[in-house]
Design a protein around this motif. Structure first.
Motif, short mmCIF file in Angstrom:
data_model
loop_
_atom_site.label_atom_id
_atom_site.label_comp_id
_atom_site.label_asym_id
_atom_site.label_seq_id
_atom_site.Cartn_x
_atom_site.Cartn_y
_atom_site.Cartn_z
N LEU A 1 0.83 -1.16 0.06
CA LEU A 1 0.00 0.02 -0.01
C LEU A 1 0.89 1.31 -0.04
O LEU A 1 0.65 2.41 -0.71
CB LEU A 1 -1.15 -0.05 1.24
N SER A 2 2.02 1.31 0.60
CA SER A 2 2.97 2.44 0.58
C SER A 2 3.41 2.63 -0.73
O SER A 2 3.70 3.60 -1.02
CB SER A 2 3.77 2.18 1.67
N MET A 3 3.84 1.69 -1.58
CA MET A 3 4.18 1.65 -2.87
C MET A 3 2.99 2.18 -3.65
O MET A 3 3.21 2.67 -4.88
CB MET A 3 4.75 0.40 -3.25
N GLY A 4 2.00 2.25 -3.56
CA GLY A 4 0.83 2.59 -4.32
C GLY A 4 0.07 1.62 -4.93
O GLY A 4 -0.41 1.82 -6.01
N ARG A 5 0.13 0.39 -4.45
CA ARG A 5 -0.46 -0.85 -4.94
C ARG A 5 0.15 -1.13 -6.38
O ARG A 5 -0.45 -1.83 -7.33
CB ARG A 5 -1.87 -0.52 -4.90
N VAL A 6 1.41 -0.84 -6.88
CA VAL A 6 2.16 -1.05 -7.96
C VAL A 6 3.48 -1.45 -7.49
O VAL A 6 4.06 -0.92 -6.55
CB VAL A 6 1.80 -0.13 -9.01
N TRP A 7 4.17 -2.47 -8.32
CA TRP A 7 5.56 -2.60 -8.20
C TRP A 7 6.28 -1.46 -8.64
O TRP A 7 6.72 -1.53 -9.76
CB TRP A 7 6.06 -3.94 -8.77
N ASN A 8 6.58 -0.48 -7.62
CA ASN A 8 7.52 0.50 -8.03
C ASN A 8 8.48 0.71 -6.87
O ASN A 8 8.49 1.35 -5.81
CB ASN A 8 6.78 2.00 -8.03
N PRO A 9 9.89 -0.01 -7.04
CA PRO A 9 10.76 0.09 -6.19
C PRO A 9 11.39 1.32 -5.87
O PRO A 9 12.04 1.57 -4.71
CB PRO A 9 11.84 -1.05 -6.73
#
Length: 96
Positions: free
Chosen positions: A59-67
């Motif tokens: 959830l902190s990543m914005g629900r997408v895989w964004n390292p």
């Protein structure tokens, strides 16, 4: 006085930048909480805190895989996944 055709100024307060109060945790705080859950999960309640760390990090990543979004969020997701797998192996009786 008439507004332009099709341009309503009333009835859409969010479109003019007035979003009101934001409740809840922001992404940075959620990433830090997920990291804490992941680290504590290695020592106690890994089967509960591991998935909690995964969810907080995701959830902190914005629900997408964004390292590149946040380092604590990435740490929470990776450590939460490792923690969850180790807890599942422990429950299954598999020695790692």
């Amino acid at each position: 006085m008439m507004a332009s055709f099709g341009q309503r100024t009333r009835g859409y307060p969010r479109s003019r930048g007035r979003t009101g109060m934001r409740d809840g945790l922001d992404r940075g705080t959620l990433g830090i909480i997920g990291t804490i859950f992941a680290v504590v999960g290695f020592f106690a309640l890994g089967i509960v805190l591991g998935p909690a760390a995964l969810v907080c990090g995701w959830l902190s990543m914005g629900r997408v895989w964004n390292p590149r979004s946040s380092i604590p969020a990435l740490v929470a997701v990776v450590l939460g996944a490792i923690d969850t797998l180790l807890a599942l192996f422990w429950l299954a009786g598999v020695s790692v």
